[in-house]
Design a protein around this motif. Sequence first.
Motif, PDB file in Angstrom:
ATOM      1  N   LYS A  28       0.681  -1.109  -0.045  1.00 43.51           N
ATOM      2  CA  LYS A  28      -0.020   0.032  -0.012  1.00 43.51           C
ATOM      3  C   LYS A  28       0.769   1.172  -0.048  1.00 43.51           C
ATOM      4  O   LYS A  28       2.163   1.330   0.430  1.00 43.51           O
ATOM      5  CB  LYS A  28      -0.774  -0.155   1.399  1.00 43.51           C
ATOM      6  N   CYS A  29       0.223   2.496  -0.287  1.00 44.06           N
ATOM      7  CA  CYS A  29       1.071   3.720  -0.419  1.00 44.06           C
ATOM      8  C   CYS A  29       1.229   4.058   1.017  1.00 44.06           C
ATOM      9  O   CYS A  29       0.780   3.778   2.041  1.00 44.06           O
ATOM     10  CB  CYS A  29       0.045   4.829  -0.842  1.00 44.06           C
ATOM     11  N   LEU A  30       2.584   4.219   1.118  1.00 43.58           N
ATOM     12  CA  LEU A  30       3.533   4.630   2.392  1.00 43.58           C
ATOM     13  C   LEU A  30       2.539   5.865   3.239  1.00 43.58           C
ATOM     14  O   LEU A  30       2.538   5.864   4.343  1.00 43.58           O
ATOM     15  CB  LEU A  30       4.870   4.979   2.196  1.00 43.58           C
ATOM     16  N   THR A  31       2.168   6.614   2.333  1.00 43.79           N
ATOM     17  CA  THR A  31       1.551   8.004   2.922  1.00 43.79           C
ATOM     18  C   THR A  31      -0.118   7.751   3.381  1.00 43.79           C
ATOM     19  O   THR A  31      -0.495   8.273   4.446  1.00 43.79           O
ATOM     20  CB  THR A  31       1.674   9.215   2.015  1.00 43.79           C
ATOM     21  N   CYS A  32      -1.053   7.464   2.261  1.00 43.02           N
ATOM     22  CA  CYS A  32      -2.290   7.380   2.523  1.00 43.02           C
ATOM     23  C   CYS A  32      -2.614   5.947   2.639  1.00 43.02           C
ATOM     24  O   CYS A  32      -4.013   5.676   3.087  1.00 43.02           O
ATOM     25  CB  CYS A  32      -3.020   8.253   1.397  1.00 43.02           C
ATOM     26  N   GLY A  33      -2.013   4.880   2.584  1.00 42.91           N
ATOM     27  CA  GLY A  33      -2.567   3.376   2.762  1.00 42.91           C
ATOM     28  C   GLY A  33      -3.161   2.912   1.654  1.00 42.91           C
ATOM     29  O   GLY A  33      -3.789   2.037   1.828  1.00 42.91           O
TER      30      GLY A  33
ATOM     31  N   TYR B  94       4.669   5.192  -3.171  1.00 42.40           N
ATOM     32  CA  TYR B  94       3.667   6.169  -3.267  1.00 42.40           C
ATOM     33  C   TYR B  94       2.791   5.957  -4.288  1.00 42.40           C
ATOM     34  O   TYR B  94       3.113   5.659  -5.743  1.00 42.40           O
ATOM     35  CB  TYR B  94       4.550   7.395  -3.298  1.00 42.40           C
ATOM     36  N   CYS B  95       1.503   6.257  -4.090  1.00 44.30           N
ATOM     37  CA  CYS B  95       0.457   6.474  -5.154  1.00 44.30           C
ATOM     38  C   CYS B  95       0.680   7.985  -5.661  1.00 44.30           C
ATOM     39  O   CYS B  95       1.354   8.612  -5.275  1.00 44.30           O
ATOM     40  CB  CYS B  95      -1.095   6.473  -4.662  1.00 44.30           C
ATOM     41  N   PRO B  96      -0.068   8.105  -7.032  1.00 44.22           N
ATOM     42  CA  PRO B  96       0.485   9.285  -7.849  1.00 44.22           C
ATOM     43  C   PRO B  96       0.246  10.649  -7.040  1.00 44.22           C
ATOM     44  O   PRO B  96       0.634  11.479  -7.306  1.00 44.22           O
ATOM     45  CB  PRO B  96      -0.411   9.110  -9.092  1.00 44.22           C
ATOM     46  N   GLU B  97      -1.030  10.430  -6.371  1.00 45.82           N
ATOM     47  CA  GLU B  97      -1.755  11.491  -5.483  1.00 45.82           C
ATOM     48  C   GLU B  97      -0.699  12.231  -4.674  1.00 45.82           C
ATOM     49  O   GLU B  97      -0.269  13.223  -4.377  1.00 45.82           O
ATOM     50  CB  GLU B  97      -2.918  11.359  -4.842  1.00 45.82           C
ATOM     51  N   CYS B  98      -0.082  11.258  -3.789  1.00 45.53           N
ATOM     52  CA  CYS B  98       0.655  11.516  -2.677  1.00 45.53           C
ATOM     53  C   CYS B  98       2.261  11.836  -3.238  1.00 45.53           C
ATOM     54  O   CYS B  98       2.915  12.393  -2.728  1.00 45.53           O
ATOM     55  CB  CYS B  98       0.940  10.102  -1.649  1.00 45.53           C
ATOM     56  N   TRP B  99       2.549  11.133  -4.318  1.00 47.10           N
ATOM     57  CA  TRP B  99       4.178  11.599  -4.848  1.00 47.10           C
ATOM     58  C   TRP B  99       3.727  13.039  -5.421  1.00 47.10           C
ATOM     59  O   TRP B  99       5.063  13.668  -5.068  1.00 47.10           O
ATOM     60  CB  TRP B  99       3.981  10.846  -6.259  1.00 47.10           C
TER      61      TRP B  99
HETATM   62 ZN   LIG Z   1      -1.140   8.039  -1.337  1.00 45.72          ZN
END
Ligand SMILES: [Zn+2]
Length: 101
Positions: free
Chosen positions: A37-42, A70-75
């Motif tokens: 999963k994304c490190l930031t938002c899960g 990281y997902c694109p949004e969090c990136w």
């Molecule tokens: Zn994310």
Amino acid sequence: LSSLERKLSRNKTNKKKKDLNKEISTKVGLFDKLPEKCLTCGQPYDKLDKDMVKSWYVIVKEQEKSVHLYCPECWKLAINILEEFEQHLEHKNTYNDCENE
Ligand SMILES: [Zn+2]
């Protein structure tokens, strides 16, 4: 002399190849640690989803022996924060220059 040179260059090539193999195997080893999963938002990550694989960002931290995902949004957010941070540093440097004069 020429045979010696050839020998030397062959040794060099062999060493390079060996190093490269070592490097790849290390990276593959780290790739096994790819988070789910994304490190930031899960947000869950599906490594079998080609669109996800293309759009998500994988950062290999070789020194820490860990992989950040990281997902694109969090990136995008991370990039913005980084840019702001760099701008801040630039301002700070300018300020220091003025002060020194
Ligand atoms: Zn994310």
